[in-house]
Design a protein around this motif. Structure first.
Motif, short mmCIF file in Angstrom:
data_model
loop_
_atom_site.label_atom_id
_atom_site.label_comp_id
_atom_site.label_asym_id
_atom_site.label_seq_id
_atom_site.Cartn_x
_atom_site.Cartn_y
_atom_site.Cartn_z
N TYR A 215 0.81 -1.22 0.00
CA TYR A 215 0.00 0.00 0.00
C TYR A 215 0.85 1.27 0.00
CZ TYR A 215 -3.09 -3.70 1.60
OH TYR A 215 -3.77 -4.88 1.72
N GLN A 216 2.06 1.19 0.52
CA GLN A 216 2.90 2.38 0.64
C GLN A 216 3.31 2.95 -0.72
OE1 GLN A 216 6.79 1.55 2.41
NE2 GLN A 216 6.68 -0.56 1.65
N ASN A 217 3.10 2.17 -1.79
CA ASN A 217 3.50 2.62 -3.12
C ASN A 217 2.45 3.49 -3.80
OD1 ASN A 217 5.93 1.09 -3.00
ND2 ASN A 217 4.78 -0.76 -3.53
N TYR A 218 1.25 3.58 -3.24
CA TYR A 218 0.22 4.44 -3.82
C TYR A 218 0.43 5.85 -3.27
CZ TYR A 218 -4.49 6.14 -5.12
OH TYR A 218 -5.56 6.86 -5.64
N THR A 219 1.11 6.68 -4.04
CA THR A 219 1.47 8.01 -3.56
C THR A 219 1.01 9.14 -4.48
OG1 THR A 219 3.66 7.80 -4.59
CG2 THR A 219 3.47 7.19 -2.26
N CYS A 283 -7.76 -2.65 -9.05
CA CYS A 283 -7.43 -3.13 -7.71
C CYS A 283 -5.96 -2.90 -7.38
CB CYS A 283 -7.72 -4.63 -7.59
SG CYS A 283 -9.44 -5.11 -7.85
N PHE A 284 -5.12 -2.94 -8.43
CA PHE A 284 -3.68 -2.86 -8.22
C PHE A 284 -3.19 -1.43 -7.99
CE2 PHE A 284 -4.30 -6.50 -11.29
CZ PHE A 284 -4.34 -7.46 -10.29
N THR A 285 -4.10 -0.47 -8.00
CA THR A 285 -3.72 0.89 -7.62
C THR A 285 -3.30 0.92 -6.16
OG1 THR A 285 -5.35 1.74 -9.20
CG2 THR A 285 -4.44 3.30 -7.60
N CYS A 286 -4.03 0.19 -5.33
CA CYS A 286 -3.68 0.06 -3.91
C CYS A 286 -2.85 -1.20 -3.65
CB CYS A 286 -4.94 0.02 -3.06
SG CYS A 286 -5.90 1.54 -3.01
N HIS A 287 -3.29 -2.31 -4.25
CA HIS A 287 -2.59 -3.59 -4.06
C HIS A 287 -1.48 -3.67 -5.10
CE1 HIS A 287 -5.72 -4.99 -1.26
NE2 HIS A 287 -6.57 -4.38 -2.07
N THR A 288 -0.45 -2.86 -4.92
CA THR A 288 0.51 -2.58 -5.99
C THR A 288 1.43 -3.74 -6.34
OG1 THR A 288 2.12 -1.66 -4.42
CG2 THR A 288 0.52 -0.13 -5.39
N THR A 289 1.55 -4.74 -5.49
CA THR A 289 2.48 -5.84 -5.78
C THR A 289 1.77 -7.09 -6.27
OG1 THR A 289 2.44 -6.66 -3.50
CG2 THR A 289 4.10 -4.99 -4.05
N LYS A 290 0.45 -7.04 -6.39
CA LYS A 290 -0.29 -8.24 -6.76
C LYS A 290 -0.52 -8.36 -8.27
CE LYS A 290 -2.76 -9.32 -2.48
NZ LYS A 290 -2.14 -8.37 -1.58
N ASP A 291 -0.07 -7.36 -9.05
CA ASP A 291 -0.34 -7.42 -10.48
C ASP A 291 0.75 -8.15 -11.26
OD1 ASP A 291 1.40 -5.41 -9.85
OD2 ASP A 291 0.50 -3.88 -11.12
N ASN A 292 1.98 -8.16 -10.76
CA ASN A 292 3.05 -8.78 -11.55
C ASN A 292 3.70 -9.95 -10.80
OD1 ASN A 292 4.61 -7.51 -9.62
ND2 ASN A 292 5.21 -5.83 -10.98
#
Length: 292
Positions: A215-219, A283-292
């Motif tokens: 979540y810390q990557n959504y800035t 969804c991956f805007t917040c869950h930034t590590t679940k897309d790749n």
């Protein structure tokens, strides 16, 4: 307009045309099926509120597929369930002429509430009116760090202005109808669970976006997955602060209607964990590590 076929774009709340098919593919699941759309678009699979309030004197007594309007007694805008509350747009009487826009931090009348949603605080975009246009030009939604708990005591939704969210948040407003989706467990209502600690029964809102892990990557503010602020700002900001900003209902859903089932802002069927590439959308805007 709230219902149109213009291909150039929609207002921030979406477009009822996604229900009727004048834009996109017609489907009742794409939005709020207000009765003004006509009998052919009346919801038949779900006759009562999804996630309705599970509390004495509420089940079966409030909004359903046969009476949902844009405003008034069984709607969203204007005075709802107030003494002598009129139906539909009559409940907005005086609001347009007394309208306050920009920073709305009081919200004790229809006129000074966010988008005439009585009791809701927020910031109405002054650069591109009624739109979430970009990271620097958008509405700002007011949120809290803990969801409401259903009850008719200190957290009652009923007051001198009729029904309104006691916490003044946009998610609290949604919870005045969809209470079992948006609240902490209480009595027959299991809500998101008993507290604000993961795991949750349902996706939480009015809860802080964590300042750790993915979540810390959504800035940088995304209009596809907008966050809420715990203080009503005087202008739009492109900065998202994990650990301070919050998740709201509108982070995932549109208010009127969208091109996708469940009024989602994106096609959930395409949100494939670890198979989508590094896209940081949906969804991956917040869950930034679940897309790749």
């Amino acid at each position: 307009q709230v219902m149109h076929s213009d291909p150039s774009g929609d207002l921030a709340a979406g477009n009822f045309g996604y229900i009727t098919g004048i834009k996109g593919t017609a489907a009742n699941s794409h939005g709020h099926n207000v009765i003004a759309l006509g009998a052919e678009f009346k919801e038949t699979l779900i006759t009562n509120l999804p996630g309705g309030i599970r509390q004495s004197f509420h089940d079966g007594y409030i909004v359903n597929a046969s009476n949902l309007t844009c405003a008034g007694l069984n709607g969203c805008h204007g005075y709802r369930y107030a003494s002598g509350s009129p139906t539909d747009v009559v409940a907005l009487k005086g609001a347009h002429h007394n309208n306050v826009d920009g920073q709305l931090a009081v919200a004790d009348t229809a006129a000074n509430s966010y988008r005439f949603l009585v009791g809701v605080r927020g910031y109405e975009n002054q650069t591109d009116k009624w739109q979430n246009a970009s990271a620097t030009s958008h509405n700002e939604y007011y949120g809290a760090t803990t969801p409401m708990t259903l009850g008719c005591g200190a957290t009652s939704c009923h007051g001198s202005n009729g029904v309104s969210p006691p916490n003044h948040t946009i998610s609290g407003f949604c919870g005045t109808c969809h209470g079992n989706f948006h609240t902490l467990s209480a009595g027959a209502s299991d809500g998101i669970g008993p507290d604000i600690t993961s795991p949750f029964i349902r996706h939480p809102n009015d809860i802080v976006l964590p300042a750790s892990k993915e979540y810390q990557n959504y800035t940088t503010y995304s209009v596809q997955a907008p966050i809420g602020r715990t203080a009503v700002p005087a202008s739009a900001s492109s900065v998202v602060t994990p650990g301070a900003d919050v998740v709201t209902c509108l982070s995932c859903h549109m208010a009127h209607a969208s091109p996708y089932p469940d009024m989602l802002r994106w096609d959930y069927s395409q949100m494939n964990a670890h198979q989508s590439g590094d896209v940081n959308t949906g969804c991956f805007t917040c869950h930034t590590t679940k897309d790749n």
